[in-house]
Design a protein around this motif. Structure first.
Motif, PDB file in Angstrom:
ATOM      1  N   GLU A 194     106.832  -0.874  62.512  1.00  0.00           N
ATOM      2  CA  GLU A 194     105.979   0.281  62.753  1.00  0.00           C
ATOM      3  C   GLU A 194     106.683   1.520  62.226  1.00  0.00           C
ATOM      4  N   ASP A 195     105.926   2.355  61.522  1.00  0.00           N
ATOM      5  CA  ASP A 195     106.451   3.600  60.973  1.00  0.00           C
ATOM      6  C   ASP A 195     105.556   4.748  61.406  1.00  0.00           C
ATOM      7  N   ARG A 196     106.190   5.800  61.917  1.00  0.00           N
ATOM      8  CA  ARG A 196     105.472   7.010  62.300  1.00  0.00           C
ATOM      9  C   ARG A 196     106.048   8.190  61.517  1.00  0.00           C
ATOM     10  N   LEU A 197     105.164   8.919  60.879  1.00  0.00           N
ATOM     11  CA  LEU A 197     105.581  10.038  60.044  1.00  0.00           C
ATOM     12  C   LEU A 197     104.872  11.305  60.512  1.00  0.00           C
ATOM     13  N   TYR A 198     105.677  12.336  60.832  1.00  0.00           N
ATOM     14  CA  TYR A 198     105.158  13.641  61.243  1.00  0.00           C
ATOM     15  C   TYR A 198     105.465  14.639  60.119  1.00  0.00           C
ATOM     16  N   GLN A 199     104.431  15.382  59.683  1.00  0.00           N
ATOM     17  CA  GLN A 199     104.601  16.296  58.556  1.00  0.00           C
ATOM     18  C   GLN A 199     104.130  17.708  58.911  1.00  0.00           C
ATOM     19  N   LEU A 200     104.861  18.680  58.410  1.00  0.00           N
ATOM     20  CA  LEU A 200     104.469  20.085  58.477  1.00  0.00           C
ATOM     21  C   LEU A 200     104.761  20.704  57.117  1.00  0.00           C
ATOM     22  N   ARG A 201     103.737  21.300  56.481  1.00  0.00           N
ATOM     23  CA  ARG A 201     103.905  21.919  55.164  1.00  0.00           C
ATOM     24  C   ARG A 201     103.237  23.295  55.175  1.00  0.00           C
ATOM     25  N   LEU A 202     103.964  24.311  54.726  1.00  0.00           N
ATOM     26  CA  LEU A 202     103.454  25.671  54.608  1.00  0.00           C
ATOM     27  C   LEU A 202     103.720  26.161  53.188  1.00  0.00           C
ATOM     28  N   ARG A 203     102.748  26.850  52.615  1.00  0.00           N
ATOM     29  CA  ARG A 203     102.884  27.287  51.223  1.00  0.00           C
ATOM     30  C   ARG A 203     102.180  28.624  51.036  1.00  0.00           C
ATOM     31  N   GLY A 204     102.810  29.495  50.253  1.00  0.00           N
ATOM     32  CA  GLY A 204     102.203  30.770  49.896  1.00  0.00           C
ATOM     33  C   GLY A 204     102.241  30.967  48.394  1.00  0.00           C
ATOM     34  N   GLU A 205     101.232  31.681  47.878  1.00  0.00           N
ATOM     35  CA  GLU A 205     101.145  31.920  46.436  1.00  0.00           C
ATOM     36  C   GLU A 205     100.706  33.354  46.202  1.00  0.00           C
ATOM     37  N   TYR A 206     101.407  34.038  45.294  1.00  0.00           N
ATOM     38  CA  TYR A 206     101.146  35.463  45.049  1.00  0.00           C
ATOM     39  C   TYR A 206     101.163  35.738  43.553  1.00  0.00           C
ATOM     40  N   VAL A 207     100.192  36.526  43.103  1.00  0.00           N
ATOM     41  CA  VAL A 207     100.111  36.936  41.706  1.00  0.00           C
ATOM     42  C   VAL A 207     100.607  38.368  41.589  1.00  0.00           C
ATOM     43  N   TRP A 208     101.632  38.542  40.751  1.00  0.00           N
ATOM     44  CA  TRP A 208     102.223  39.866  40.544  1.00  0.00           C
ATOM     45  C   TRP A 208     102.339  40.110  39.049  1.00  0.00           C
ATOM     46  N   LYS A 209     101.551  41.070  38.565  1.00  0.00           N
ATOM     47  CA  LYS A 209     101.507  41.384  37.133  1.00  0.00           C
ATOM     48  C   LYS A 209     101.229  40.118  36.338  1.00  0.00           C
ATOM     49  N   HIS A 210     102.189  39.678  35.518  1.00  0.00           N
ATOM     50  CA  HIS A 210     101.958  38.515  34.662  1.00  0.00           C
ATOM     51  C   HIS A 210     102.660  37.267  35.187  1.00  0.00           C
ATOM     52  N   VAL A 211     102.968  37.235  36.467  1.00  0.00           N
ATOM     53  CA  VAL A 211     103.712  36.110  37.035  1.00  0.00           C
ATOM     54  C   VAL A 211     103.005  35.608  38.289  1.00  0.00           C
ATOM     55  N   ARG A 212     102.960  34.313  38.439  1.00  0.00           N
ATOM     56  CA  ARG A 212     102.431  33.670  39.629  1.00  0.00           C
ATOM     57  C   ARG A 212     103.602  33.046  40.383  1.00  0.00           C
ATOM     58  N   VAL A 213     103.818  33.487  41.610  1.00  0.00           N
ATOM     59  CA  VAL A 213     104.957  33.032  42.416  1.00  0.00           C
ATOM     60  C   VAL A 213     104.435  32.194  43.574  1.00  0.00           C
ATOM     61  N   HIS A 214     105.084  31.076  43.831  1.00  0.00           N
ATOM     62  CA  HIS A 214     104.708  30.252  44.976  1.00  0.00           C
ATOM     63  C   HIS A 214     105.972  29.731  45.652  1.00  0.00           C
ATOM     64  N   ALA A 215     105.912  29.618  46.964  1.00  0.00           N
ATOM     65  CA  ALA A 215     107.057  29.161  47.750  1.00  0.00           C
ATOM     66  C   ALA A 215     106.535  28.417  48.962  1.00  0.00           C
ATOM     67  N   GLY A 216     107.388  27.553  49.514  1.00  0.00           N
ATOM     68  CA  GLY A 216     106.938  26.773  50.656  1.00  0.00           C
ATOM     69  C   GLY A 216     108.072  26.178  51.452  1.00  0.00           C
ATOM     70  N   PHE A 217     107.703  25.711  52.639  1.00  0.00           N
ATOM     71  CA  PHE A 217     108.630  25.041  53.554  1.00  0.00           C
ATOM     72  C   PHE A 217     107.969  23.765  54.054  1.00  0.00           C
ATOM     73  N   GLU A 218     108.780  22.696  54.196  1.00  0.00           N
ATOM     74  CA  GLU A 218     108.253  21.402  54.631  1.00  0.00           C
ATOM     75  C   GLU A 218     109.201  20.753  55.627  1.00  0.00           C
TER      76      GLU A 218
END
Length: 723
Positions: A384-408
């Motif tokens: 038996e395998d039990r997997l608990y997941q939490l994922r958070l992600r943000g994305e921001y557009v600044w001028k000519h760049v798209r930035v994204h970051a996250g935590f898992e």
């Protein structure tokens, strides 16, 4: 093994009752609003947020840019807002509506210059998914020989090796376990059904539950981790637009789906179930395999979507499946009998919020409970395998760049009990053998974070890069993976691609638990070097990629702890993909050449692996032959896999080549519902070629048994009706 919790059943039942009660309440007159959203260059834009100004009525465009919403009829007119991160908002005012339907097509102007590569992705918000290919559910159903299965359809694309008749994804010299499978942003622990010693027969998720599928065979971005070779990312269907019932009936399956728009464009519910029984399939077509239990399965799905604001949604996806199989294993001498059954509960709550024109947040909370029992002679294991997941992600557009970051965050709990023969090399059928009893468990917590950016330099050169960090908390083992990609425009429609990245994969707790616990078995590592040429226009796509992958820290079956991580290897090859659409015909050709060798596990030296399939060729065509009739054709060729032919050799010979021609006839027509009904007839291995999948030798190599395809020719038919 624990069954599904009664509290979960009560919760799902209450959600269903409330949803149905909301639906049967009074309905106001509605106006159907539909259309398509394009970029300024005329390409369809997926994931555009379309909503009625001042309300929570709205929808997201699909992978082809289409949308459809229902708005209450009013004399004051409407103002519709079209919003997409990285693009300027656009408002469309409609003062009078003289009919029950309204068509609005728009083009959005980018806030930054587009940097899309020529390959298509399942949504435009994720810059990491530029180098993959996508599939719609209809493409999956109409691909000949795919059995309407996502995984088998993906096998027809370049970079995937045809190792046998199973549905496993062996990607660019990697094992099937080295490809991550993701659904709505959450990882699926076990994505295969009818698992046996020969692999899984199909994937667990039906294409009718999906709105789009994305696949990458290498060079994927920092958002994905714990995978050495590839990523398959699937997106479930959005909120239903109208009440609907779908019924499916096939030679080996029965299905039903209910869609309820509880509150138009605010709350929607979809419930479906499938039951599969292959007894009649094998009786109708005949089989060389001996079954003590014909493969049987069932699954249940609930998809609940709530739009709490114009740019914000919650989506709850619950999936439960179970399967059972009993089959005779071919081997010299007395046969072995395998019995296996498994069950899986998967629950994923996904959140998405647009904050203005430049910022978006997404999150996942997911839980998986997978249980499997297998019996082979004296071996009897229950896991038996039990997997608990939490994922958070943000994305921001600044001028000519798209930035994204996250935590898992991932927590994996593994339990194993049962018995195994003390001498695993002895005949497992002998009831007088001594057995060893097992009852063990293991818990692992893994944290990950990533940051990446992508955009265009000087308005022409596309770039994407970032860092991914992962850590096992119990052993404090860390991995830092830099990844970078650059796209160079050459001429109209043509681009050159260069990608370099590092990837780690931690060992499953079910593998050598104590060694992992003692920090002796480290995470495997691969480094991808990819370069290629791409071309795409409205009806054509061409791609050529050359790659090399270096593997280090692979596990060895060595009693010396210092040598456990001493394995290494490489894979290198060329992938070619060509796709063209004509008026009534569409077709694609994919070819892969690969050479891969590893010193790992039981290999005595650097040698070809069992998934070193030198040449893979797939020809797929779909043609409209008459009104509403379509004919699909698929031809597959693959070099035979390596096998060991003697006591002092290792993978020194190859099986005969694998060849198969499949046909599929589909009839599409709208009889009662708003969606097309599908009638299909498929014939796999039309020419009846006997493909040899493996040779099994006795321990002294004096006797040999041949493993063949379960059927020479498989005929399958069925229908899917929308009410």
């Amino acid at each position: 093994m624990p069954m599904i919790s009664p509290s979960i059943i009560r919760t799902l039942f209450i959600v269903f009752l409330l949803s149905f009660a909301g639906y049967v309440s009074g309905q106001d007159p509605q106006v159907s609003v539909r259309g398509r959203v394009y970029s300024d260059k005329g390409t369809p834009l997926p994931s555009v947020n379309v909503y009625l100004h001042g309300t929570m009525i709205g929808a997201f465009t699909d992978e082809q840019g289409f949308y459809q919403i229902s708005a209450p009829r009013t004399k004051e007119g409407y103002t519709f807002v079209f919003s997409h991160i990285g693009y300027e908002n656009q408002k469309r005012k409609v003062r009078k509506v003289g009919s029950q339907s309204l068509v609005i097509d728009v083009r959005l102007k980018p806030v930054l210059l587009e940097h899309r590569s020529i390959t298509v992705t399942d949504h435009a918000l994720n810059g990491d998914e530029e180098t993959g290919v996508t599939l719609t559910p209809l493409e999956i159903v109409t691909t000949a020989g795919s059995y309407a299965d996502v995984f088998r359809t993906i096998q027809t694309f370049p970079g995937v090796q045809q190792v046998g008749d199973d549905a496993g994804l062996y990607v660019r010299g990697g094992d099937v376990s080295e490809t991550a499978v993701v659904l709505d942003g959450a990882y699926l622990y076990h994505p295969y059904r009818f698992e046996s010693p020969n692999g899984g027969f199909t994937g667990t998720v039906s294409p009718f539950l999906l709105k789009g599928t994305y696949f990458s065979s290498g060079g994927y971005g920092v958002e994905y981790g714990n995978a050495l070779s590839g990523v398959l990312s699937m997106q479930s269907r959005d909120m239903p637009e109208r009440f609907g019932i779908r019924m499916g009936l096939g030679l080996a399956s029965y299905s039903a789906q209910l869609e309820i728009p509880v509150v138009h464009e605010v709350l929607g519910l979809s419930v479906s179930g499938n039951y599969g029984d292959t007894h009649y399939l094998y009786r109708f077509n005949g089989t060389s395999q001996v079954f003590s239990k014909y493969p049987v399965s069932y699954d249940f799905n609930l998809n609940w979507t709530y739009r709490y604001a114009p740019g914000g949604t919650f989506k709850l996806f619950y999936f439960r499946d179970s399967d059972d199989i009993g089959v005779e294993i071919v081997q010299p001498g007395d046969p072995l009998h395998y019995k296996g059954n498994s069950r899986q509960n998967f629950m994923n709550l996904r959140w998405r919020q647009l904050a203005g024109e430049r910022l978006m947040f997404t999150g996942n909370v997911a839980f998986t409970d997978y249980g499997h029992r297998k019996q082979i002679g004296m071996l009897d294991l229950d896991s038996e395998d039990r997997l608990y997941q939490l994922r958070l992600r943000g994305e921001y557009v600044w001028k000519h760049v798209r930035v994204h970051a996250g935590f898992e965050s991932y927590e994996h709990r593994h339990y194993l009990s049962g018995q195994i023969p003390v001498d695993p090399t002895s005949a497992e059928l002998n009831p007088r053998l001594d057995v060893s009893h097992l009852d063990t468990g293991y818990r692992s917590t893994r944290l990950a974070s990533f940051v990446g950016l992508n955009g265009k330099w000087a308005g022409r050169i596309g770039f994407a890069g970032g860092l991914r960090h992962e850590q096992i908390m119990s052993t404090n083992e860390r991995a830092l993976d830099p990844r970078f990609r650059i796209t160079l425009p050459l001429s109209a429609g043509w681009n050159a691609l260069i990608s370099i990245g590092t990837y780690h994969q931690f060992h499953n707790p079910s593998r050598q638990t104590k060694l992992v616990e003692q920090s002796l078995l480290k995470a495997m590592k691969s480094t991808h070097y990819i370069t290629g040429l791409n071309f795409q226009n409205e009806d054509s796509m061409y791609r050529l990629e050359v790659y090399r992958k270096i593997y280090t820290r692979l596990p060895l079956n060595d009693m010396n702890p210092r040598n456990l991580n001493g394995g290494h290897g490489y894979s290198q090859g060329v992938d070619v993909f060509m796709k063209r659409d004509w008026n009534r015909l569409s077709g694609r050709i994919s070819y892969s050449y690969i050479k891969t060798q590893r010193l790992w596990e039981e290999a005595p030296h650097l040698a070809s692996t069992r998934f070193d399939i030198t040449n893979n060729l797939n020809l797929v065509a779909d043609m409209a032959i008459a009104l509403n009739f379509r004919l699909g054709l698929s031809y597959r060729y693959a070099t035979g896999k390596p096998y060991t032919s003697g006591p002092h050799t290792y993978h020194d010979q190859r099986l005969p080549s694998y060849r198969r021609l499949d046909l599929n006839l589909t009839f599409l027509h709208r009889f009662l519902g708003s969606k097309p009904d599908v009638f299909y007839l498929s014939v796999a291995n039309v020419l009846g070629r006997e493909n040899i999948l493996d040779y099994i030798y006795s321990r002294d190599f004096l006797r040999r048994s041949t493993v063949r395809s379960s059927t020479l020719r498989t005929v399958y038919f069925g229908l899917s009706i929308n009410l």
